[in-house]
Write a protein that holds these residues in place. Structure first.
Motif, PDB file in Angstrom:
ATOM      1  N   ALA A  54       0.830  -1.210   0.000  1.00 19.69           N
ATOM      2  CA  ALA A  54       0.000   0.000   0.000  1.00 19.69           C
ATOM      3  C   ALA A  54       0.861   1.256   0.000  1.00 19.69           C
ATOM      4  O   ALA A  54       0.564   2.234  -0.691  1.00 19.69           O
ATOM      5  CB  ALA A  54      -0.941  -0.002   1.199  1.00 19.69           C
ATOM      6  N   ARG A  55       1.978   1.236   0.791  1.00 24.18           N
ATOM      7  CA  ARG A  55       2.873   2.398   0.837  1.00 24.18           C
ATOM      8  C   ARG A  55       3.524   2.640  -0.519  1.00 24.18           C
ATOM      9  O   ARG A  55       3.659   3.779  -0.976  1.00 24.18           O
ATOM     10  CB  ARG A  55       3.930   2.207   1.919  1.00 24.18           C
ATOM     11  CG  ARG A  55       3.456   2.583   3.320  1.00 24.18           C
ATOM     12  CD  ARG A  55       4.618   2.727   4.284  1.00 24.18           C
ATOM     13  NE  ARG A  55       5.326   1.465   4.467  1.00 24.18           N
ATOM     14  CZ  ARG A  55       5.026   0.572   5.404  1.00 24.18           C
ATOM     15  NH1 ARG A  55       4.017   0.794   6.227  1.00 24.18           N
ATOM     16  NH2 ARG A  55       5.715  -0.534   5.516  1.00 24.18           N
ATOM     17  N   ALA A 110       0.904   4.110  -2.870  1.00 24.44           N
ATOM     18  CA  ALA A 110       0.645   5.519  -2.534  1.00 24.44           C
ATOM     19  C   ALA A 110       1.790   6.402  -3.019  1.00 24.44           C
ATOM     20  O   ALA A 110       1.561   7.477  -3.581  1.00 24.44           O
ATOM     21  CB  ALA A 110       0.453   5.664  -1.029  1.00 24.44           C
TER      22      ALA A 110
END
Length: 200
Positions: free
Chosen positions: A2-3, A6
């Protein structure tokens, strides 16, 4: 994961930040929503203050001139800003509940159920028409959910994920009615749709 996604999206979404229309003097003069005095002057074809244009490339200046040129549109009938109850019913009867989504607390089935009552259809049609008639953007329509889908089966590389935006269902359907149904036909009749958009 997810990081990383993003981080990649921040980079992707900010690619235009160094361009004249997003940064620098001109970008700041346009404002966040291009509702400033300078934005209005551009659309009216007025000459901008020298400090905003003296450092721009010739191509950018040409873009500004094009933005200030009124297009020769072929309009067969006036653009309507009102969605009728009948149109609301047709819109939502065509929406497939199982494959339609919205970042909203209202399920699409809620709108489909409203098509069974004339009073509810009229109410929702009126609420969907107000932003277009009065020229404002409801706060709830400004919320968008970004969803990333793989372009190829089982290829989860960030560079191969397609970002789609999900709008509130009523916002999406009203934009479809205003832009696709009406303005889309005007652009086609006026021969203003670029070849790269054929079939889209």
């Amino acid at each position: 994961m997810a990081r990383s996604i993003a981080k990649a999206n921040i980079k992707s979404y900010h690619q235009a930040h160094t361009t004249p229309f997003a940064g620098d003097y001109l970008g700041r003069s346009l404002g966040n929503y291009a509702e400033s005095f300078i934005a209005d002057q551009i659309l009216r074809g007025k000459t901008l203050p020298a400090h905003l244009t003296e450092h721009l490339m010739d191509e950018t200046k040409r873009m500004l001139r094009v933005l200030g040129t009124k297009p020769a549109l072929v309009v067969h009938k006036a653009i309507r800003t009102e969605i009728t109850a009948a149109e609301f019913k047709v819109m939502y009867k065509a929406v497939h509940e199982k494959i339609s989504s919205s970042p909203s607390d209202k399920h699409v089935g809620h709108y489909k159920a409203a098509t069974k009552r004339d009073s509810l259809s009229q109410l929702y049609a009126g609420m969907m028409s107000l932003p277009w008639k009065e020229g404002f953007s409801p706060l709830r329509w400004q919320v968008v959910l970004d969803v990333m889908l793989p372009k190829e089966t089982n290829n989860w590389r960030i560079s191969r994920l397609c970002i789609i935006q999900l709008y509130k269902s009523d916002a999406n359907q009203s934009m479809r009615m205003m832009f696709t149904r009406q303005l889309g036909h005007i652009l086609e009749d006026s021969n203003m749709v670029p070849e790269m958009q054929f079939g889209s």
